[in-house]
Design an enzyme around this catalytic site. Sequence first.
Site, mmCIF file in Angstrom:
data_model
loop_
_atom_site.group_PDB
_atom_site.id
_atom_site.type_symbol
_atom_site.label_atom_id
_atom_site.label_comp_id
_atom_site.label_asym_id
_atom_site.label_seq_id
_atom_site.Cartn_x
_atom_site.Cartn_y
_atom_site.Cartn_z
ATOM 1 N N HIS A 474 0.571 -0.995 -0.146
ATOM 2 C CA HIS A 474 0.016 -0.201 0.009
ATOM 3 C C HIS A 474 0.833 0.895 0.249
ATOM 4 C CE1 HIS A 474 -3.469 1.560 0.153
ATOM 5 N NE2 HIS A 474 -4.407 2.015 1.259
ATOM 6 N N ASP A 478 -2.108 2.046 -4.572
ATOM 7 C CA ASP A 478 -3.273 2.577 -4.242
ATOM 8 C C ASP A 478 -4.229 1.642 -4.107
ATOM 9 O OD1 ASP A 478 -2.483 4.802 -3.126
ATOM 10 O OD2 ASP A 478 -2.366 5.857 -4.921
#
Length: 503
Positions: A474, A478
């Site tokens: 992450h 995204d």
Amino acid sequence: MSIEVRVPTLGESVTEATVATWFKKPGDAVAVDEMLCELETDKVTVEVPSPAAGVMGEIVAAEGETVGVDALLATIAAGEGAAPAPAAPAAEAPAAAPAASGGSVDVMVPTLGESVTEATVSTWFKQVGDSVAQDEMLCELETDKVSVEVPAPAAGVLAEITAPEGTTVDASAKLAVISGSATGATPAPAAAAAAPAAASTGKDVANAPSAEKAMAEAGLSADQVTGTGRDGRIMKEDVAKAVAAAAAPAPAATPAPAAQAPRAPVVAEDASREERVRMTRLRQTIAKRLKDAQNTAAILTTYNEVDMTEVMALRNQYKDQFEKKHGVRLGFMSFFTKACCHALKEVPEVNAEIDGNDIVYKNFVHMGVAAGTPQGLVVPVIRDADSMSFAAIEKAIAEKGKRARDGKLSMAEMQGGTFTISNGGVYGSLMSSPILNPPQSGILGMHKIQDRPMVINGEIKIRPMMYLALSYDHRIVDGKGAVTFLVRVKEALEDPRRLLMDL
């Protein structure tokens, strides 16, 4: 008389090497066991010692050439042509013979290769009291990359084993002691006694070229570095150790081993029924890398499901013709590989990696295919999978899968991957959250195909469904990019014609 210098045994599954550096030139005088050249394999660096004293003759394999095991590297003119330099120790040897018969030679851990700092003693081929010949194999070391055999540096009797089987040793540890015998071990102690003098004077000991470069960059002189190579030769690892020792105090690293939680107490009746087996180096490496991935990356997993009806119909229609033409079965992995390559073009951050404060985007796809083996999980890499056909992908997966199960994969074949596919469905897994394979930023988990009732155009129908799981870093990917990637994979599998149309 001419003596041949040949490529030594390179270790299991290693069939060739590249000549990296020649330390001697034709016409140079050489002594017994003096380093002639350095070979590089895909696992470890190998030094080639001189089998005899004499004068360097012809160099058959020049720097940069790739050679196989036992290939001819060079020739040495021995006997009358030998230069005076190696003759001096030979003349002194008879005088030292009486004292040498009671001397001893240490057996040290050989050079293990870059980034390898320790090894485990797996097998001793000799026992204390056994007589050994020079270059006879004494023991085998197991690292997290390759097995290394340790030859006897001199003939004599194995007097002491200081590192028994199962012991973990560092790159400069002593393994055993060989006592000199009256038969032929006398020259070895003489050579060993000459080594410190040679090291102190700086003559007849050529440091590794990589070490010379590293010392120049670090601003160190040779007398500030302790050499662990043969005859006190300074290696690149020795320079790294000297730099690290100067930069940080040693006590700071001591608390690290205490990080693992102690084992809970076990009652006596249960302890008698337990079996304790030491973890292999491969399993230790797997454990460390997976834990490092959890500690470093911000791993998040997103899920979707795919209707496998169209892929299964296409496969059933063409599988016989495919196998007849290409000689390999048409499986689902080629469809998933193609679908992932297609999706990675649209969402390039899933095919990228973080390097410090930079993001490195890969304009190619080296697809890692996780494979379970009796030794543990390995991930062979199919290079440039984005430019391969279905048949080429299936052949590569079949070939690398077989070699993985046989334990014959090289390190080069398991490095450089940009994205990974893991198929837990072959074991019956219905759902899982795969862990990233560092430094990659994405891994796709495939699962079991299971018939489930689905609503299709307002009607309930039975469809073969598979859950997909994408774990991603992450920090770089995204949620939008991750979901888009999974949706593109789903669309390509539910309508394989999109792969042909590049849609």
